[in-house]
Motif scaffolding. Structure first.
Motif, PDB file in Angstrom:
ATOM      1  N   LEU A 182      -8.792   3.668   3.434  1.00 42.02           N
ATOM      2  CA  LEU A 182      -9.206   2.521   4.229  1.00 42.02           C
ATOM      3  C   LEU A 182      -8.010   1.585   4.329  1.00 42.02           C
ATOM      4  O   LEU A 182      -7.433   1.187   3.316  1.00 42.02           O
ATOM      5  CB  LEU A 182     -10.377   1.806   3.557  1.00 42.02           C
ATOM      6  N   SER A 183      -7.627   1.232   5.550  1.00 47.16           N
ATOM      7  CA  SER A 183      -6.414   0.440   5.729  1.00 47.16           C
ATOM      8  C   SER A 183      -6.632  -1.017   5.356  1.00 47.16           C
ATOM      9  O   SER A 183      -7.766  -1.508   5.293  1.00 47.16           O
ATOM     10  CB  SER A 183      -5.932   0.530   7.179  1.00 47.16           C
ATOM     11  N   ASP A 184      -5.539  -1.719   5.118  1.00 49.28           N
ATOM     12  CA  ASP A 184      -5.604  -3.140   4.785  1.00 49.28           C
ATOM     13  C   ASP A 184      -6.155  -3.950   5.949  1.00 49.28           C
ATOM     14  O   ASP A 184      -6.884  -4.928   5.748  1.00 49.28           O
ATOM     15  CB  ASP A 184      -4.216  -3.652   4.400  1.00 49.28           C
ATOM     16  N   LEU A 185      -5.809  -3.556   7.181  1.00 50.59           N
ATOM     17  CA  LEU A 185      -6.311  -4.277   8.343  1.00 50.59           C
ATOM     18  C   LEU A 185      -7.814  -4.102   8.480  1.00 50.59           C
ATOM     19  O   LEU A 185      -8.543  -5.064   8.750  1.00 50.59           O
ATOM     20  CB  LEU A 185      -5.604  -3.797   9.616  1.00 50.59           C
ATOM     21  N   SER A 209       0.817  -1.211   0.000  1.00 50.00           N
ATOM     22  CA  SER A 209       0.000   0.000   0.000  1.00 50.00           C
ATOM     23  C   SER A 209       0.851   1.262   0.000  1.00 50.00           C
ATOM     24  O   SER A 209       0.403   2.319  -0.462  1.00 50.00           O
ATOM     25  CB  SER A 209      -0.942   0.009   1.208  1.00 50.00           C
ATOM     26  N   TYR A 210       2.056   1.160   0.524  1.00 48.43           N
ATOM     27  CA  TYR A 210       2.963   2.316   0.508  1.00 48.43           C
ATOM     28  C   TYR A 210       3.214   2.765  -0.927  1.00 48.43           C
ATOM     29  O   TYR A 210       3.286   3.972  -1.217  1.00 48.43           O
ATOM     30  CB  TYR A 210       4.282   1.947   1.186  1.00 48.43           C
ATOM     31  N   SER A 228     -14.906  -7.078  -1.093  1.00 47.72           N
ATOM     32  CA  SER A 228     -14.130  -6.659  -2.253  1.00 47.72           C
ATOM     33  C   SER A 228     -12.830  -5.970  -1.849  1.00 47.72           C
ATOM     34  O   SER A 228     -12.790  -5.164  -0.917  1.00 47.72           O
ATOM     35  CB  SER A 228     -14.961  -5.695  -3.104  1.00 47.72           C
ATOM     36  N   GLY A 229     -11.769  -6.321  -2.546  1.00 47.00           N
ATOM     37  CA  GLY A 229     -10.524  -5.594  -2.365  1.00 47.00           C
ATOM     38  C   GLY A 229     -10.733  -4.120  -2.659  1.00 47.00           C
ATOM     39  O   GLY A 229     -11.549  -3.748  -3.501  1.00 47.00           O
TER      40      GLY A 229
END
Length: 360
Positions: free
Chosen positions: A71-74, A56-57, A333-334
């Motif tokens: 929105l964070s991955d976690l 994501s960086y 969804s991703g």
């Protein structure tokens, strides 16, 4: 029902969801460990603290963009999965999904049946069982999908080439291999291969280029389209348009269906590659309009209305010459294929949705 029983059931469910949350978090850890995106090691602890994977960086250019806008991955891996609760199984199981979509009158590819020992056994009574080989030669191409699973995993396109050569995902095969490969996947469904619209065939003809349309519900419970992208196949991703596997992803202007620049996932790299034209076909991407765009939006909303218990769905739609058809729905969804173009939380309505759902 006694109060103690209701309390015990509530407590057990909370524990179950926490265990599930831990499982989902571990899946995010697995993704981090297997990532091919190059990020300096000293940046990773800060990213993990804020709930982001290393990739994501690069995807969101977090060196310059505020992390609070994304929105964070976690949150996506744990909290977003809880939005649809137990009703997510309707999206995860293609047999259940077919029944729900059928009752809702949602356009979708023809499901011929289940592949069993070389035979296509129909899902509905009254239809005859057919030999897979005979059906294939009449259709010229068929799509095989496991009844459970997503992300394009274990999906095969079986076709008959000129001269009668049998192909599976573009490479020569034989009927024995097709049957054997399906045997280890549980229930395998046989679908028609959608003939896509000429405009999308021009972009890339060797994959069905699909729209991912993200729907949410507003404060009144009415569905709205939050974001949309068009995924475009490449020689690296064919016979699918999977973004993680080398395809392209272009944002779609919700107002008129105009495509922006397309981007490739940065595998084995530390930078994004943007394309105004397709790197393989030379077809223009940026500024091109998705055909039948109003029908795409309405079909996604129609599908969302048919499933009011799943307020968060990423719909995959193929665009045929006869209009859009719903391929499948994704319960969690991703978000990176949307946020690589623009952060979700910058949109006030989207942010309010995630706040109501307890995600942020």
């Amino acid at each position: 029902m006694p109060a103690w029983y209701r309390g015990a059931r509530w407590a057990i469910r909370r524990v179950a969801w926490r265990i599930r949350g831990l499982e989902y978090a571990l899946l995010a850890v697995e993704r981090e460990l297997s990532s091919t995106v190059r990020v300096a090691w000293w940046r990773k602890p800060g990213l993990w603290r804020d709930g982001f994977l290393s990739e994501s960086y690069v995807l969101y250019d977090l060196a310059r963009n505020p992390r609070a806008h994304y929105l964070s991955d976690l949150d996506r891996s744990v909290s977003v999965r809880r939005i649809n609760r137990d009703y997510g199984v309707v999206l995860d199981d293609k047999l259940v999904f077919e029944n729900v979509m059928g009752h809702g009158g949602i356009p979708r590819p023809v499901l011929f049946g289940c592949l069993t020992d070389g035979l296509v056994v129909p899902m509905r009574p009254g239809r005859p069982t057919a030999a897979f080989q005979d059906l294939l030669h009449s259709q010229r191409a068929l799509v095989l999908k496991p009844a459970r699973g997503g992300g394009g995993r274990d999906v095969s396109v079986v076709s008959v080439a000129e001269g009668g050569t049998l192909l599976m995902n573009g490479r020569p095969t034989d009927m024995a291999e097709v049957v054997q490969s399906a045997a280890g996947l549980g229930i395998v469904l046989v679908y028609e291969a959608v003939r896509q619209h000429r405009a999308l065939d021009t972009l890339f003809p060797d994959a069905v280029n699909t729209a991912r349309v993200l729907t949410m519900v507003d404060g009144n419970g009415d569905p709205f389209v939050a974001r949309a992208v068009l995924r475009i196949g490449t020689t690296a991703s064919q016979p699918t348009d999977n973004w993680i596997r080398g395809g392209l992803c272009a944002a779609v202007d919700l107002r008129d269906g105009t495509l922006g620049r397309a981007v490739q996932f940065p595998a084995n790299d530390d930078e994004l590659r943007w394309h105004d034209v397709h790197p393989d076909t030379g077809a223009a991407i940026s500024g091109t309009r998705v055909p039948d765009w109003d029908a795409v939006l309405e079909t996604a909303l129609q599908a969302a209305r048919a499933m009011p218990s799943t307020p968060y769905v990423g719909w995959d739609l193929a665009l045929s010459m006869d209009g859009p058809v719903v391929i499948e729905g994704n319960s969690y969804s991703g978000v990176n294929l949307f946020q690589v173009h623009e952060p979700l939380l910058n949109d006030r309505e989207i942010r309010r949705f995630f706040e109501r759902q307890g995600v942020i």
